[in-house]
Design a protein around this motif. Structure first.
Motif, short mmCIF file in Angstrom:
data_model
loop_
_atom_site.label_atom_id
_atom_site.label_comp_id
_atom_site.label_asym_id
_atom_site.label_seq_id
_atom_site.Cartn_x
_atom_site.Cartn_y
_atom_site.Cartn_z
N GLY A 139 0.80 -1.22 0.00
CA GLY A 139 0.00 0.00 0.00
C GLY A 139 0.83 1.27 0.00
O GLY A 139 0.61 2.17 -0.82
N ILE A 140 1.81 1.35 0.89
CA ILE A 140 2.62 2.57 1.00
C ILE A 140 3.46 2.79 -0.26
O ILE A 140 3.41 3.86 -0.89
CB ILE A 140 3.54 2.49 2.23
CG1 ILE A 140 2.72 2.52 3.52
CG2 ILE A 140 4.58 3.60 2.21
CD1 ILE A 140 2.07 3.85 3.81
N ASN A 141 4.23 1.79 -0.65
CA ASN A 141 5.20 1.98 -1.73
C ASN A 141 4.53 2.10 -3.11
O ASN A 141 4.90 2.97 -3.91
CB ASN A 141 6.20 0.83 -1.73
CG ASN A 141 7.11 0.89 -0.50
OD1 ASN A 141 7.81 1.86 -0.28
ND2 ASN A 141 7.09 -0.16 0.31
N LEU A 142 3.56 1.26 -3.38
CA LEU A 142 2.94 1.30 -4.71
C LEU A 142 1.96 2.47 -4.86
O LEU A 142 1.76 2.96 -5.98
CB LEU A 142 2.24 -0.03 -5.01
CG LEU A 142 3.17 -1.25 -5.14
CD1 LEU A 142 2.39 -2.47 -5.59
CD2 LEU A 142 4.32 -0.96 -6.11
N THR A 143 1.37 2.91 -3.78
CA THR A 143 0.51 4.10 -3.86
C THR A 143 1.34 5.32 -4.23
O THR A 143 0.93 6.14 -5.06
CB THR A 143 -0.22 4.33 -2.52
OG1 THR A 143 -1.15 3.26 -2.30
CG2 THR A 143 -0.98 5.66 -2.53
N VAL A 144 2.50 5.44 -3.60
CA VAL A 144 3.41 6.54 -3.94
C VAL A 144 3.83 6.45 -5.40
O VAL A 144 3.77 7.44 -6.15
CB VAL A 144 4.66 6.53 -3.03
CG1 VAL A 144 5.70 7.53 -3.53
CG2 VAL A 144 4.27 6.84 -1.59
N ALA A 145 4.25 5.25 -5.83
CA ALA A 145 4.72 5.07 -7.21
C ALA A 145 3.62 5.35 -8.23
O ALA A 145 3.83 6.06 -9.22
CB ALA A 145 5.25 3.65 -7.38
N ALA A 146 2.41 4.81 -8.00
CA ALA A 146 1.31 4.99 -8.94
C ALA A 146 0.86 6.44 -9.00
O ALA A 146 0.59 6.98 -10.09
CB ALA A 146 0.13 4.10 -8.55
N THR A 147 0.79 7.10 -7.84
CA THR A 147 0.34 8.49 -7.80
C THR A 147 1.33 9.40 -8.51
O THR A 147 0.94 10.29 -9.28
CB THR A 147 0.15 8.94 -6.34
OG1 THR A 147 -0.83 8.09 -5.71
CG2 THR A 147 -0.32 10.39 -6.29
N LYS A 148 2.62 9.19 -8.24
CA LYS A 148 3.64 10.04 -8.86
C LYS A 148 3.77 9.80 -10.36
O LYS A 148 4.01 10.73 -11.14
CB LYS A 148 5.00 9.80 -8.18
CG LYS A 148 5.04 10.19 -6.72
CD LYS A 148 4.93 11.69 -6.51
CE LYS A 148 6.21 12.40 -6.89
NZ LYS A 148 6.18 13.83 -6.55
N LYS A 149 3.58 8.56 -10.79
CA LYS A 149 3.79 8.24 -12.20
C LYS A 149 2.54 8.41 -13.05
O LYS A 149 2.61 8.86 -14.19
CB LYS A 149 4.30 6.81 -12.34
CG LYS A 149 4.76 6.46 -13.74
CD LYS A 149 5.53 5.15 -13.77
CE LYS A 149 6.05 4.86 -15.18
NZ LYS A 149 6.85 3.63 -15.24
#
Length: 323
Positions: free
Chosen positions: A187-197
């Motif tokens: 949740g933490i890592n992929l949410t950051v990655a998906a939101t930023k990308k």
């Protein structure tokens, strides 16, 4: 003194009723939080409750400030040791629970009989810094008889919990921690990655949340919807036959299933039409079933005859009919 911990007030109420714990004593500053004082097996006892999760894993920025800005160059965040902290919204409840845990000689974990219940109790003990010995009460049915039976058969952390659940409380706690950590990492890592990308910068505060269960479930819904929209009817043929035996007639279907080709279906029909069949095997089962328990409101949820929207009305209607 023994302290019994239930994860929510409704569960505590059922336990209190079954054990004869008397009236609930509400917290003056927050009446939705309360506890019960009574005697359990000749020992002073307190039954207190939470409000679901009273603690949770801390966010990435509390491990290191570099994670606060969502800079992809410093992610992923994978802590060496995962920490739990109290939830701000339920802090008053946690303070009350901690006050009882501090006074207790031992505890009884009366949370729900699953991994999530075990996790709730584990995190509460962690943030309260409580290492008191405890036993597990495994309540699978909220009837008075079942609750009393469960409290008469308390489990040590290494004991098998029940005939319907594999493992013990220790196994369940480790499984619960592993699942929660997995949820956090994804949740933490992929949410950051998906939101930023992939987030749309034109929309303020656009957040693309990713979750271990959430994302997979949404994908199933999307794939199902796509299949429905692109569905094309395909005809099929089902071959059934009526057999006449000494004790009467019975119908049977072709063992290899349906046909998508009519020619093949007709060929199979012509091949067996008018011929004698041979019973190659007979399987007989003898079963003994105990009479089911009386209906309770929670049990009605799984009965097709009682839809959820009717459940709250049905018990009152049945009660009034008996008056």
């Amino acid at each position: 003194m023994v302290v019994i911990y239930a994860e929510k007030s409704s569960l505590a109420k059922e336990i209190a009723h079954a054990l004869g714990a008397g009236k609930r004593i509400p917290l003056e500053s927050e009446p939705t939080v309360g506890y019960y004082e009574f005697t359990f097996n000749g020992e002073q006892a307190v039954l207190c409750h939470g409000v679901g999760h009273l603690a949770q894993l801390v966010p990435a920025k509390l491990y290191d400030e570099k994670y606060a800005e969502w800079d992809l160059s410093v992610f992923p965040c994978i802590p060496d040791v995962f920490r739990a902290a109290p939830k701000a919204a339920t802090l008053n409840c946690l303070k009350l629970v901690k006050s009882f845990f501090d006074k207790a000689d031992w505890l009884i974990n009366a949370t729900d009989p699953d991994r999530e219940g075990e996790l709730i109790f584990t995190y509460v003990c962690d943030v309260c810094k409580c290492n008191k010995p405890f036993k597990r009460v495994w309540i699978e049915d909220l009837t008075e008889k079942k609750i009393r039976s469960a409290f008469a058969n308390l489990k040590s952390p290494a004991d098998r919990l029940s005939n319907t659940a594999d493992g013990n409380a220790n196994d369940l706690r480790l499984a619960a921690r592993a699942r929660d950590i997995t949820d956090w990492l994804i949740g933490i890592n992929l949410t950051v990655a998906a939101t930023k990308k992939y987030g749309n910068s034109d929309i303020k505060n656009k957040l693309l949340t990713i979750g271990r269960v959430q994302t997979a479930t949404i994908n199933m819904v999307v794939e199902r919807e796509k299949a429905i929209l692109s569905f094309t009817k395909t005809p099929f043929w089902k071959l059934t036959a009526t057999f006449t035996a000494r004790n009467g007639k019975f119908e049977a279907s072709y063992e290899q299933g349906n046909f998508t080709d009519k020619t093949a279906a007709m060929a199979a029909l012509n091949d067996c039409n008018g011929k004698n069949g041979v019973v190659s095997s007979i399987e007989t089962k003898h079963k003994t079933e105990a009479a089911s328990l009386l209906y309770k409101n929670s049990g009605n949820q799984g009965d097709d005859k009682y839809k959820p929207r009717r459940n709250n009305k049905k018990p009152d209607k049945q009660y009034n009919r008996c008056l």
